[in-house]
Write an enzyme that holds these catalytic residues in place. Structure first.
Site, mmCIF file in Angstrom:
data_model
loop_
_atom_site.group_PDB
_atom_site.id
_atom_site.type_symbol
_atom_site.label_atom_id
_atom_site.label_comp_id
_atom_site.label_asym_id
_atom_site.label_seq_id
_atom_site.Cartn_x
_atom_site.Cartn_y
_atom_site.Cartn_z
ATOM 1 N N VAL A 70 4.498 1.222 1.145
ATOM 2 C CA VAL A 70 5.406 -0.134 1.743
ATOM 3 C C VAL A 70 4.881 -1.551 1.023
ATOM 4 O O VAL A 70 4.144 -1.478 0.151
ATOM 5 C CB VAL A 70 4.633 0.079 2.682
ATOM 6 C CG1 VAL A 70 5.038 -1.527 3.687
ATOM 7 C CG2 VAL A 70 4.715 0.918 4.233
ATOM 8 N N GLY B 200 0.923 5.673 1.706
ATOM 9 C CA GLY B 200 0.500 6.391 2.700
ATOM 10 C C GLY B 200 0.377 8.244 1.988
ATOM 11 O O GLY B 200 1.513 8.390 0.728
ATOM 12 N N ASP C 79 -0.288 10.598 15.782
ATOM 13 C CA ASP C 79 -1.221 9.973 14.456
ATOM 14 C C ASP C 79 -1.646 8.309 14.841
ATOM 15 O O ASP C 79 -1.776 7.780 14.161
ATOM 16 C CB ASP C 79 -0.674 9.977 13.058
ATOM 17 C CG ASP C 79 -1.471 9.511 11.582
ATOM 18 O OD1 ASP C 79 -2.421 9.554 12.338
ATOM 19 O OD2 ASP C 79 -0.962 9.320 10.661
ATOM 20 N N GLY D 97 1.034 -1.100 0.326
ATOM 21 C CA GLY D 97 -0.327 -0.395 0.141
ATOM 22 C C GLY D 97 1.101 1.996 -0.200
ATOM 23 O O GLY D 97 2.170 1.165 -0.091
#
Length: 509
Positions: free
Chosen positions: A203, A198, A316, A196
């Site tokens: 990653v 961000g 976060d 994935g």
């Protein structure tokens, strides 16, 4: 003992008394608070960390049984869904065949096909979905595909002629690395899949050819800002690993770093999935078993205690940044891309993902470790209920939902908040100014609302979900409610700390 000496029974009694005194100190929150003041916090935390494995073993079978049952239910639901799909296909197929049989004139069928541009007979060829290359996550990932490009770099030589050289295009237009399956990174990591991406990085999953273990590699985007952010994260990760050499504080293990084609790469242990995926798979709209939530809460606050020792604020925390192992009984805090030091705090209203953002951030107050505790509280509520606690569309509506659940803010907070005047009317005793969209007028309007007490508090919400029939589990639920109330205290100074959370009855029971 000398021959003939009478044993001192008093010393034995004293040892027994000392043993029971120490044992009681772990069963009473009042005594524990006193102990925390007298002894070092670290020794108490280490004691809890040692007992964590025992607790996990004790609850492991129950948690695994819960996830196994959910897996079985999911499989049954999938089988039933496919059965219904097959029935619909067969039904449609039968209708199509009936339509064809009703047409006796073959020439008439041909005429309809020619005139109207469609075939009455069902197609036997499989339908292949069209994929838009621009929306594909794997666009350009395969070096043997048509999308993988070789760019031409044109330079003007001293004599005025153009000299063309070929440059391999490993990045997309946003600076993300284009994953190439089967590529070897740092002469040891064999790329196996893309996990994935961000805001800061992508990653990928790889196999460490030296240890034969799977790892997750975070590849920072190729630009100066992201590179500096990556170096900052690297510093925090090294500090955390140094403070936790035994890896018992439930922070994802950092294994190393390297640079690859102008990208900073951080290597971590590979874990099964994040909590967002766990909720979607096992607890959609229903949440997880309370014992699982309890174990996750214990592990999260052990992680927060480690961060506090290192003067690090995660900034976060949310289900997406918490990873679990294959058995789902070990949780680890991950993704320190937004982390910062306590001394580096800058007041801004957009720290932390909005649904997990503490109110002091929105109001423009100086913040500290308490913002992470608030985020954990929101996450634990979501784990148990399957629903996000606060879903405001912006900061203003987040404050509205928070006050509906927790009541009005202390005047002290509103008077000191740098951005409080954006949401409250100071001239009218800090009346809340709710900025909403009026569907009838089709425009933004401001509504003045005065909050006195919660409209729908956490206790009321969770009490409706009370499905326990035995007194012990019902008591655990009430302790969980009290635990959440302390995590979500509007005043960050009164919010529960990681040390206090670790001795709360919800964790220690």
């Amino acid at each position: 003992m000398e021959p003939g000496e009478i044993p001192d029974t008093n010393s034995g009694r004293q040892q027994k008394k000392d043993y029971h005194r120490k044992r009681k100190s772990f069963s009473s929150p009042t005594r524990l608070n006193k102990r925390l003041k007298e002894e070092s916090v670290e020794s108490v935390e280490d004691n809890f960390a040692t007992k964590e494995n025992q607790k996990l073993e004790f609850l492991k079978e129950e948690i695994e049984e819960f996830f196994d049952q959910q897996n079985a239910l999911n499989e049954e639901a999938e089988i039933e869904k496919r059965r219904k799909e097959r029935m619909e296909i067969l039904k449609k197929h039968k209708q199509d065949n009936n339509e064809v049989e009703a047409v006796s004139d073959v020439q008439k069928i041909k005429s309809l096909n020619d005139d109207n541009g469609y075939d009455l007979l069902p197609s036997k060829e499989p339908i292949v979905p069209q994929v838009d290359d621009e929306d594909s996550d794997e666009d350009g990932d395969d070096m043997f595909s048509e999308n993988f490009k070789i760019e031409e770099n044109v330079k003007i030589t001293a004599d005025g002629r153009e000299k063309t050289t070929l440059v391999e295009n490993y990045d997309d237009h946003e600076g993300y690395y284009k994953t190439i399956m089967g590529e070897m990174m740092d002469e040891r990591y064999l790329i196996t899949s893309h996990l994935g991406r961000g805001v800061f990085s992508s990653v990928i999953k790889a196999t460490d050819t030296k240890t034969k273990q799977n790892v997750a590699i975070k590849v920072l985007r190729n630009n100066e800002t992201m590179y500096k952010a990556g170096l900052k994260e690297l510093k925090f990760l090294k500090s955390l690993m140094e403070k936790d050499p035994t890896k018992t504080k439930f922070v994802v293990s950092f294994l190393g770093h390297f640079e690859h084609r102008n990208h900073l790469c951080l290597v971590f242990e590979h874990l099964s999935m994040n909590l967002r995926e766990v909720l979607k798979t096992f607890g959609r709209n229903n949440g997880l078993h309370l014992n699982a939530v309890k174990v996750y809460a214990h592990q999260l606050f052990l992680a927060l205690s480690l961060l506090k020792k290192c003067d690090i604020i995660h900034a976060d925390i949310k289900p997406d940044n918490m990873l679990v192992n294959e058995q789902k009984n070990i949780l680890k805090l991950a993704d320190f891309g937004s982390a910062g030091n306590l001394v580096e705090v800058e007041i801004t209203p957009y720290v932390v993902s909005r649904f997990y953002r503490a109110p002091e951030i929105i109001l423009g107050l100086p913040y500290n470790y308490a913002i992470d505790v608030w985020s954990v509280g929101c996450t634990l509520y979501e784990l148990y209920t399957g629903r996000i606690l606060f879903t405001g569309s912006n900061n203003n509506q987040m404050l509205k939902q928070i006050m509906q659940t927790k009541g009005k803010f202390p005047l002290k907070m509103l008077k000191k908040g740098m951005y409080a005047h954006h949401h409250f009317d100071e001239s009218d005793n800090f009346t809340f100014l709710s900025q909403e969209y009026d569907k009838i007028m089709q425009q933004e309007v401001t509504k003045r609302i005065k909050f006195y007490k919660p409209v729908c508090d956490i206790k009321g919400n969770l009490s409706q979900l009370d499905v326990f029939h035995d007194e012990k589990n019902r008591l655990l639920l009430f302790q969980f409610i009290d635990f959440l109330e302390k995590c979500l205290n509007l005043n960050p100074e009164k919010r529960i700390s990681p040390e206090e959370a670790l001795i709360h009855p919800f964790i220690t029971m």
